[in-house]
Enzyme design. Sequence first.
Site, short mmCIF file in Angstrom:
data_model
loop_
_atom_site.label_atom_id
_atom_site.label_comp_id
_atom_site.label_asym_id
_atom_site.label_seq_id
_atom_site.Cartn_x
_atom_site.Cartn_y
_atom_site.Cartn_z
CB CYS A 2 -0.86 -0.01 1.26
SG CYS A 2 -1.74 -1.54 1.46
NE ARG A 27 4.16 1.55 -1.50
CZ ARG A 27 5.21 0.82 -1.12
NH1 ARG A 27 6.37 1.05 -1.71
NH2 ARG A 27 5.12 -0.11 -0.21
CD1 TRP A 75 -1.44 -5.48 -2.76
CD2 TRP A 75 -1.87 -4.46 -4.68
NE1 TRP A 75 -1.27 -6.41 -3.76
CE2 TRP A 75 -1.54 -5.81 -4.95
CE3 TRP A 75 -2.19 -3.64 -5.74
CZ2 TRP A 75 -1.52 -6.35 -6.25
CZ3 TRP A 75 -2.17 -4.16 -7.03
CH2 TRP A 75 -1.84 -5.50 -7.27
CG ASN A 101 2.13 -1.78 3.20
OD1 ASN A 101 1.49 -2.75 2.78
ND2 ASN A 101 3.27 -1.41 2.69
N GLY A 102 0.55 -4.15 5.35
CA GLY A 102 1.09 -5.43 5.86
C GLY A 102 -0.05 -6.38 6.21
CD GLU A 484 9.03 -16.98 -16.92
OE1 GLU A 484 8.15 -17.50 -17.62
OE2 GLU A 484 9.05 -15.75 -16.67
CE LYS A 488 9.83 -12.56 -17.16
NZ LYS A 488 8.80 -13.33 -17.73
CD GLU A 491 8.09 -11.36 -21.19
OE1 GLU A 491 6.99 -10.84 -21.46
OE2 GLU A 491 8.24 -12.09 -20.20
CG HIS A 507 13.46 -36.72 -29.81
ND1 HIS A 507 13.32 -38.01 -30.28
CD2 HIS A 507 13.79 -36.83 -28.50
CE1 HIS A 507 13.52 -38.86 -29.29
NE2 HIS A 507 13.80 -38.18 -28.19
CE LYS A 603 2.56 -7.14 -14.78
NZ LYS A 603 3.71 -8.07 -14.85
C1 AGP Z 1 5.11 -12.68 -18.56
O1 AGP Z 1 6.39 -12.03 -18.50
C2 AGP Z 1 4.22 -12.06 -19.59
N1 AGP Z 1 4.07 -10.68 -19.33
C3 AGP Z 1 2.94 -12.83 -19.85
O2 AGP Z 1 3.32 -14.08 -20.37
C4 AGP Z 1 2.00 -13.10 -18.65
O3 AGP Z 1 2.59 -14.02 -17.78
C5 AGP Z 1 0.71 -13.73 -19.20
O4 AGP Z 1 0.09 -12.77 -20.03
C6 AGP Z 1 -0.26 -14.18 -18.12
O5 AGP Z 1 -0.66 -13.07 -17.36
P1 AGP Z 1 -1.47 -13.32 -16.00
O6 AGP Z 1 -0.57 -14.08 -15.09
O7 AGP Z 1 -1.78 -11.94 -15.50
O8 AGP Z 1 -2.71 -14.12 -16.34
#
Ligand code: AGP
Length: 608
Positions: A2, A27, A75, A101-102, A484, A488, A491, A507, A603
């Site tokens: 928060c 935040r 939050w 906050n907590g 993952e 990373k 992206e 394969h 996001k």
């Molecule tokens: C992860 O770095 C990406 N931004 C993306 O793959 C994200 O994980 C995916 O869109 C799922 O989002 P969510 O966890 O909010 O459902």
Amino acid sequence: MCGIIGYCGHRPAVPLVVEGLRRLEYRGYDSAGVSFVQGGRLSVIRAEGKLSGLEKKLESQHVFSATSGMGHTRWATHGPPVEKNAHPHLDHSGRLAIIHNGIIENYQEIKTELAQKGVEFRSDTDSEVLVNLIAHCLKDTGGDVTRAISKALSRVEGAYAIVVMSVDHPGTLWATRVASPLVMGVGTGENFFGSDIPAFLPYTRDVVFLEDGELVRITASSWEVMETASLKPVEKKVNHINWDVQAAEKGGHKHFMLKEIFEQPKVIRDCLLGRISQQGGQVRLPELDELPVPERLHIVACGTSYHAGLWGMYLLEKYAGIPVQVEIASEFRYRDPILPKNGVVLAISQSGETMDTMAGIKLAKGRGLPVIGLCNVVGSSISREADYVVYSQAGPEISVASTKAMCSQLAALLLLTLYWGRRSGRMAEDDCARMLRELQAMPQMLEEALPGLRAKAQRLARHYAEATSFLYLGRGPSYPLALEGALKLKEISYIHAEGYAAGEMKHGPIALIDPHFPTFAIALDDEFFPKVKSNLVEVQARAGEILALTNEGLDLAVEQPWTLPRASGPLAAFVILPAVQLFAYEMADYLGKDVDQPRNLAKSVTVE
Ligand code: AGP
């Protein structure tokens, strides 16, 4: 996470506090409020939703002459994000106000005790319990607020940063913290509190960093720091901060992504808060107590959350004996899947707004299966659509590339595994207690390891900056982390990368290996190491260069060994994850990419 701001000084407090809350917007918030003493009354004004809602409410009120006040952007962790749960909270007599906050772990027992003494509660929050406990202690301290706060907090378990205001002391604020951030700003004829420096940076650059267990009292012209427990005075240094506001929002880090990678130790602590029995051997997830242990589990997610789910599958099957199927949500929703009646769906989503994952939930509910949401955002669409919700407590994640959210998802999945493993009797209490001890020790290990991991990632980024494609290899629970790591890198640096099960390399992908196609391997000291090692020998036989995450003492000869601290079994993921995140981060930063806002990405993907 928060936003908190407190002010004692000579300026009109309410506009200054609201302006400070706006600087803390990053935040995260789902409601906001302010409190001040004016005309002998302690006023609290709160609004649901964005800060503009609070500003609209304030516009319609009379002029504010108060020169002390405090504000909070919430939050949510306890209780849905509605006005009655917004901060500040008054005690039942209306003479004290608190912003917090907590998480207070033992708030239920305190709430029951106070209710039996006639205290009436108006919200679902742990914060309101805390302010009523302080008010209750006032009776024993003859109205001394400092001593009442000290006495009350001696009963409290959990994490908190609080600011308290009293109608009887309009020009004074009290604040204290344990495991949640709180700083003090020292001005000329004015003093401030903030959950972060940006709250008051335009007014003063002189900052006192408060430690856990320190209690501070401020007025316009004075400040004093004491030990919360003993009230003994504590000497504190005043630091002069040269950051600009932007840098301050990132805690001095260059990007939010880097800040959030370094927040992962705290994220693990926050995810565990209130979820481990005092004896240490049991996981408590009361939100799932009504649901029988699943006979089979369908995990549905996208992107990074999908990788977390894939990792969870290894644990849930091995330690809890639950058959798991992990589905990419956008495939699951159109596949007309066979969903046996004894199944349960676990939807993993940081934002709680991903359209494909939401569609997967609706499909499952249409088939009569119970749905659990593992989300980070309280009150998000998926958290409301699901029948059960477990929150991962990562706090707001600003960077588009998800980092600390995945860490919190792994921690939550490990807790789920232990919780169901114990309930089904599949897992012995000793094994559960051992894993919990290792998980609780992980934040400390990470705090010590992260600076070194970053330095190594910086060196490797300069070595691989010319690479145009990478193969990421892993086996067993490290395979999802290879996926993952590749995601990373793709992206945020826009370098092509492919995550692959190491055993699958022969394969097909092995045809790609040459001196210009580096391999990023996860080759730790686990049962898969001998097999991974033989895969890497095949890569080297074709002149492929290898960067390998490995452990001290392993017999592995590669061009770029990256030695990680040892962690047993599934816990290794918590050390692998920041390494692959930092490598991607340093590559992208070195290449001058827009790390926090990569091209083409959002996001939260709320479209199909
Ligand atoms: C992860 O770095 C990406 N931004 C993306 O793959 C994200 O994980 C995916 O869109 C799922 O989002 P969510 O966890 O909010 O459902």
